[in-house]
Design an enzyme around this catalytic site. Structure first.
Site, PDB file in Angstrom:
ATOM      1  N   GLU A  34       0.842  -1.210   0.000  1.00 22.72           N
ATOM      2  CA  GLU A  34       0.000   0.000   0.000  1.00 22.72           C
ATOM      3  C   GLU A  34       0.875   1.256   0.000  1.00 22.72           C
ATOM      4  OE1 GLU A  34      -3.288   1.068  -0.239  1.00 22.72           O
ATOM      5  OE2 GLU A  34      -2.320   3.007   0.015  1.00 22.72           O
ATOM      6  N   HIS A  52     -25.559  -1.244  -1.398  1.00 24.85           N
ATOM      7  CA  HIS A  52     -26.641  -1.210  -2.389  1.00 24.85           C
ATOM      8  C   HIS A  52     -27.018  -2.656  -2.734  1.00 24.85           C
ATOM      9  CE1 HIS A  52     -25.672   3.024  -2.963  1.00 24.85           C
ATOM     10  NE2 HIS A  52     -24.429   2.731  -3.290  1.00 24.85           N
ATOM     11  N   LYS A 257     -26.461   7.321  -8.750  1.00 33.78           N
ATOM     12  CA  LYS A 257     -27.701   6.935  -8.081  1.00 33.78           C
ATOM     13  C   LYS A 257     -28.433   8.161  -7.562  1.00 33.78           C
ATOM     14  CE  LYS A 257     -25.536   2.600  -6.878  1.00 33.78           C
ATOM     15  NZ  LYS A 257     -24.268   3.031  -7.532  1.00 33.78           N
ATOM     16  N   ILE A 343     -13.048  -0.157  -9.924  1.00 33.59           N
ATOM     17  CA  ILE A 343     -14.031  -0.490  -8.880  1.00 33.59           C
ATOM     18  C   ILE A 343     -14.628   0.817  -8.355  1.00 33.59           C
ATOM     19  CG2 ILE A 343     -14.495  -1.834  -6.805  1.00 33.59           C
ATOM     20  CD1 ILE A 343     -13.449  -3.527  -9.191  1.00 33.59           C
ATOM     21  N   CYS A 408     -12.449  11.002  24.015  1.00 34.00           N
ATOM     22  CA  CYS A 408     -13.371  11.633  23.053  1.00 34.00           C
ATOM     23  C   CYS A 408     -14.756  11.637  23.694  1.00 34.00           C
ATOM     24  CB  CYS A 408     -13.392  10.863  21.738  1.00 34.00           C
ATOM     25  SG  CYS A 408     -14.716  11.385  20.634  1.00 34.00           S
ATOM     26  N   CYS A 410     -17.542  13.194  22.591  1.00 34.07           N
ATOM     27  CA  CYS A 410     -18.693  13.074  21.673  1.00 34.07           C
ATOM     28  C   CYS A 410     -19.040  11.607  21.441  1.00 34.07           C
ATOM     29  CB  CYS A 410     -18.382  13.706  20.322  1.00 34.07           C
ATOM     30  SG  CYS A 410     -17.946  15.434  20.385  1.00 34.07           S
ATOM     31  N   CYS A 445     -17.938  17.439  17.680  1.00 37.11           N
ATOM     32  CA  CYS A 445     -16.927  18.513  17.724  1.00 37.11           C
ATOM     33  C   CYS A 445     -15.782  18.235  16.760  1.00 37.11           C
ATOM     34  CB  CYS A 445     -16.430  18.753  19.141  1.00 37.11           C
ATOM     35  SG  CYS A 445     -15.021  17.750  19.643  1.00 37.11           S
ATOM     36  N   CYS A 450     -10.585  16.417  21.585  1.00 38.00           N
ATOM     37  CA  CYS A 450      -9.701  15.295  21.950  1.00 38.00           C
ATOM     38  C   CYS A 450      -8.419  15.186  21.128  1.00 38.00           C
ATOM     39  CB  CYS A 450     -10.463  13.975  21.870  1.00 38.00           C
ATOM     40  SG  CYS A 450     -10.971  13.526  20.200  1.00 38.00           S
TER      41      CYS A 450
HETATM   42  C1  LIG Z   1     -18.274   9.943  -3.089  1.00 36.12           C
HETATM   43  C2  LIG Z   1     -18.334   8.441  -3.194  1.00 36.12           C
HETATM   44  C3  LIG Z   1     -19.428   7.743  -2.669  1.00 36.12           C
HETATM   45  C4  LIG Z   1     -19.475   6.357  -2.772  1.00 36.12           C
HETATM   46  N1  LIG Z   1     -20.489   5.674  -2.160  1.00 36.12           N
HETATM   47  C5  LIG Z   1     -20.516   4.321  -2.216  1.00 36.12           C
HETATM   48  C6  LIG Z   1     -21.535   3.608  -1.516  1.00 36.12           C
HETATM   49  O1  LIG Z   1     -22.349   4.171  -0.774  1.00 36.12           O
HETATM   50  N2  LIG Z   1     -21.563   2.261  -1.665  1.00 36.12           N
HETATM   51  C7  LIG Z   1     -20.679   1.585  -2.456  1.00 36.12           C
HETATM   52  O2  LIG Z   1     -20.803   0.372  -2.597  1.00 36.12           O
HETATM   53  N3  LIG Z   1     -19.669   2.237  -3.073  1.00 36.12           N
HETATM   54  C8  LIG Z   1     -19.563   3.587  -2.956  1.00 36.12           C
HETATM   55  N4  LIG Z   1     -18.536   4.263  -3.554  1.00 36.12           N
HETATM   56  C9  LIG Z   1     -17.510   3.508  -4.279  1.00 36.12           C
HETATM   57  C10 LIG Z   1     -16.468   2.897  -3.347  1.00 36.12           C
HETATM   58  O3  LIG Z   1     -15.985   3.850  -2.442  1.00 36.12           O
HETATM   59  C11 LIG Z   1     -15.335   2.337  -4.188  1.00 36.12           C
HETATM   60  O4  LIG Z   1     -15.868   1.496  -5.164  1.00 36.12           O
HETATM   61  C12 LIG Z   1     -14.354   1.522  -3.360  1.00 36.12           C
HETATM   62  O5  LIG Z   1     -13.970   2.215  -2.207  1.00 36.12           O
HETATM   63  C13 LIG Z   1     -13.125   1.195  -4.206  1.00 36.12           C
HETATM   64  O6  LIG Z   1     -12.229   0.511  -3.384  1.00 36.12           O
HETATM   65  P1  LIG Z   1     -10.796   0.081  -3.932  1.00 36.12           P
HETATM   66  O7  LIG Z   1     -10.160  -0.686  -2.860  1.00 36.12           O
HETATM   67  O8  LIG Z   1     -10.950  -0.558  -5.261  1.00 36.12           O
HETATM   68  O9  LIG Z   1     -10.050   1.472  -4.187  1.00 36.12           O
HETATM   69  P2  LIG Z   1      -9.366   2.422  -3.091  1.00 36.12           P
HETATM   70  O10 LIG Z   1     -10.123   2.469  -1.845  1.00 36.12           O
HETATM   71  O11 LIG Z   1      -9.106   3.714  -3.789  1.00 36.12           O
HETATM   72  O12 LIG Z   1      -8.005   1.693  -2.770  1.00 36.12           O
HETATM   73  C14 LIG Z   1      -6.935   1.631  -3.674  1.00 36.12           C
HETATM   74  C15 LIG Z   1      -5.660   1.674  -2.884  1.00 36.12           C
HETATM   75  O13 LIG Z   1      -4.565   1.471  -3.762  1.00 36.12           O
HETATM   76  C16 LIG Z   1      -3.484   2.265  -3.328  1.00 36.12           C
HETATM   77  N5  LIG Z   1      -2.573   2.484  -4.436  1.00 36.12           N
HETATM   78  C17 LIG Z   1      -2.801   3.169  -5.577  1.00 36.12           C
HETATM   79  N6  LIG Z   1      -1.698   3.178  -6.346  1.00 36.12           N
HETATM   80  C18 LIG Z   1      -0.739   2.493  -5.669  1.00 36.12           C
HETATM   81  C19 LIG Z   1       0.622   2.177  -5.944  1.00 36.12           C
HETATM   82  N7  LIG Z   1       1.212   2.574  -7.045  1.00 36.12           N
HETATM   83  N8  LIG Z   1       1.301   1.466  -5.023  1.00 36.12           N
HETATM   84  C20 LIG Z   1       0.715   1.038  -3.867  1.00 36.12           C
HETATM   85  N9  LIG Z   1      -0.571   1.325  -3.571  1.00 36.12           N
HETATM   86  C21 LIG Z   1      -1.295   2.035  -4.457  1.00 36.12           C
HETATM   87  C22 LIG Z   1      -4.161   3.549  -2.863  1.00 36.12           C
HETATM   88  O14 LIG Z   1      -3.336   4.269  -1.971  1.00 36.12           O
HETATM   89  C23 LIG Z   1      -5.424   3.024  -2.209  1.00 36.12           C
HETATM   90  O15 LIG Z   1      -5.274   2.826  -0.825  1.00 36.12           O
HETATM   91  C24 LIG Z   1     -18.442   5.653  -3.445  1.00 36.12           C
HETATM   92  C25 LIG Z   1     -17.340   6.347  -3.927  1.00 36.12           C
HETATM   93  C26 LIG Z   1     -17.263   7.727  -3.786  1.00 36.12           C
HETATM   94  C27 LIG Z   1     -16.052   8.459  -4.244  1.00 36.12           C
END
Ligand SMILES: Cc1cc2nc3c(=O)[nH]c(=O)nc-3n(C[C@H](O)[C@H](O)[C@H](O)COP(=O)(O)OP(=O)(O)OC[C@H]3O[C@@H](n4cnc5c(N)ncnc54)[C@H](O)[C@@H]3O)c2cc1C
Length: 487
Positions: A34, A52, A257, A343, A408, A410, A445, A450
């Site tokens: 990471e 969802h 959505k 994703i 904390c 709160c 807060c 905290c």
């Molecule tokens: C505003 C918003 C609202 C959302 N609401 C919902 C919801 O209500 N329900 C739902 O199902 N989904 C929701 N989503 C979608 C959901 O958040 C994402 O689909 C999900 O978090 C993606 O997870 P991930 O692990 O694929 O990506 P991330 O969480 O982005 O993780 C990817 C990781 O890879 C690491 N990384 C990147 N490049 C490198 C590298 N070169 N070397 C090492 N590490 C690296 C990053 O640091 C990061 O930690 C929402 C998204 C947003 C932005």
């Protein structure tokens, strides 16, 4: 220093953590690499936490398959991993005949995607299910399987369980280059070398779960070329309510959505989320977006007191340009590289099923998956003082008076709970890391009270000076001089 593993997973977001947990049951050495200093610092830290149900994605897409299945799996995952999950059901509210036609379409989508028990209901039933839903709603799609989670808790719980089963977590290790040797991994040799500033990682199989960095990882490995789009969303959080609201959705737009109002597992109300293509990395909140959220929310829940906002934040959905679908599979170009890219939403809802699908894809590709006899699916969640029954609270304070020292106010988080958040594996190394694990600073807060205490506890536990303690990731120091009267 170079370490060698069977599998390296790039990215400790909810996708990478879920995959690590899924694969940890097999006799394989696994490392999660990471870039940031903690779990869930990408899209997984800035989302609505909605599980969802899966009536939204177009039938036949990968999204459709993993969303409905992910939602189904959440019950078991929550039980085994000890995270909070509430399956409250949800409604998509319609206000006219056009909306009703759309709800019918969502319903048939949902049926095709395997979403259970969908029905269209009228005003009386709407009011029964959620008394605060707008009285102007004439119809709704009622979906009993929708729920919500705390998304960082899910990612943290999954990786904690993976680490307890032998997975290595390498933090602050951005992958800067990937060397690929040979043509396949059948000879058992490590094929990929991931170059990071804290040492190289060699592995036989590589899983790309890098969220918005997924295109870079694919490019570095010489695999599929694609481009990421940062589909930014703003979210606001309101103070706690006596009763958590059932998720209420509007009729969706082609890319989102729409503005959803939902309760959370901690009793707050969340209004989520706008959708606009913005510069990669943009986590600013925008007045127009926040106003759109508040206006959209009032349409669904007219009595919502939108002055009770405690926080606004933003994140970027990792979207692959030119497709609205997830990309989960083995690379066609570089065998041994497995992609969990694009994703975007609903990545939280789908995470357990994305992990399951990744396991299936790897098995099909010939990766030997032999079950370990000692795999333990259970994660023992740390004590949550605020939620604990009185007898348990007394027991904890008896065992260590630090359980009675509320830091904390709160969220009623005592010192011992903060210490546990730092000492668990993988533990918190920043103020926000503490907050994500035990909610210190998450309340009304927003850490005004905290934060200095949390800094002092982190400094003591990590054996560093308060001036070295980080708010979040590298470079985010908080303290310039000595802390006044902090023990
Ligand atoms: C505003 C918003 C609202 C959302 N609401 C919902 C919801 O209500 N329900 C739902 O199902 N989904 C929701 N989503 C979608 C959901 O958040 C994402 O689909 C999900 O978090 C993606 O997870 P991930 O692990 O694929 O990506 P991330 O969480 O982005 O993780 C990817 C990781 O890879 C690491 N990384 C990147 N490049 C490198 C590298 N070169 N070397 C090492 N590490 C690296 C990053 O640091 C990061 O930690 C929402 C998204 C947003 C932005």
């Amino acid at each position: 220093m170079t370490e060698t593993f069977d599998i390296a997973i790039v990215g400790a977001g909810i996708t990478g953590c879920a995959i690590a947990r899924q694969l940890a049951r097999y006799d394989l050495s696994i490392c999660v690499v990471e870039a940031a200093n903690d779990i869930a610092l990408g899209a997984s830290k800035a989302n609505g936490g909605l599980v969802h149900a899966g009536y939204d994605p177009a039938p036949g897409t990968v999204k459709a398959q993993v969303n409905a299945r992910g939602c189904e799996l959440y019950g078991t995952w929550a039980q085994e991993l000890g995270f909070l999950f509430r399956r409250t059901g949800s409604m998509v509210l319609g206000f006219n005949d056009e909306d009703r036609a759309h709800l019918e379409k969502l319903r048939s989508n949902g049926l095709a995607n395997g979403v259970p028990e969908l029905s269209i209901v009228g005003p009386e039933r709407i009011h029964e299910l959620e008394p605060r839903a707008s009285a102007d709603a004439t119809c709704a799609l009622w979906c009993p399987s929708t729920g919500f989670v705390d998304p960082f808790e899910v990612a943290i719980a999954a990786l904690e369980n993976a680490v307890a089963n032998g997975v290595t977590f390498m933090r602050s290790a951005p992958v800067e280059a990937i060397e690929v040797a040979g043509s396949d991994a059948t000879d058992g040799a490590a094929r990929f070398t991931l170059v990071t500033p804290v040492g190289d990682v060699r592995c036989r199989y590589l899983i790309n779960a890098a969220g918005n960095g997924a295109a870079d990882i694919s490019h570095m490995a010489g695999a599929e070329e694609f481009q990421m789009v940062w589909r930014q969303g703003n979210i606001v959080v309101l103070d706690k309510e006596p009763r958590a609201l059932m998720p209420l959705y509007p009729v969706p737009t082609p890319v989102s959505k729409g503005v959803i109002v939902t309760g959370t597992v901690h009793g707050n109300t969340v209004i989520t989320a706008t959708a606009a293509v913005r510069e990669p990395g943009d986590t600013q909140t925008y007045t127009n977006d926040v106003n759109a959220l508040l206006t959209g929310a009032r349409k669904l829940v007219p009595d919502l007191d939108t002055r009770r906002v405690v926080r606004a934040f933003a994140g970027g959905r990792p979207v692959i340009k030119g497709t609205n679908d997830f990309f989960i599979g083995q690379s066609d170009v570089v065998p041994g590289l497995f992609q969990a890219a694009g994703i975007q939403s609903p990545g939280v809802a789908s995470a357990p099923a994305i992990a399951e699908r990744m396991e299936h894809v790897m098995r099909e590709a010939g990766v030997a998956l032999r079950e370990r006899v000692d795999w333990d699916p259970i994660r023992h969640a740390p004590d949550d003082f605020d939620r604990a029954p009185l007898a348990r609270k007394e027991e904890l304070i008896e065992s260590d008076p630090a359980w009675g020292q509320i830091v904390c106010r709160c969220e009623t988080v005592p010192e011992a709970e903060i210490v546990a958040a730092i000492r668990c594996r993988p533990g918190a190394v920043s103020v926000e890391g503490v907050k994500r694990r035990c909610r210190a600073g998450m309340g009304r807060c927003q850490s005004g009270f905290c934060q200095s205490r949390v800094v002092a506890i982190l400094a003591r536990e990590l054996g560093c000076d308060p001036s070295e303690v980080l708010l979040e990731d590298a470079g985010s120091w908080l303290v310039e001089g000595p802390l006044k009267r902090v023990r």
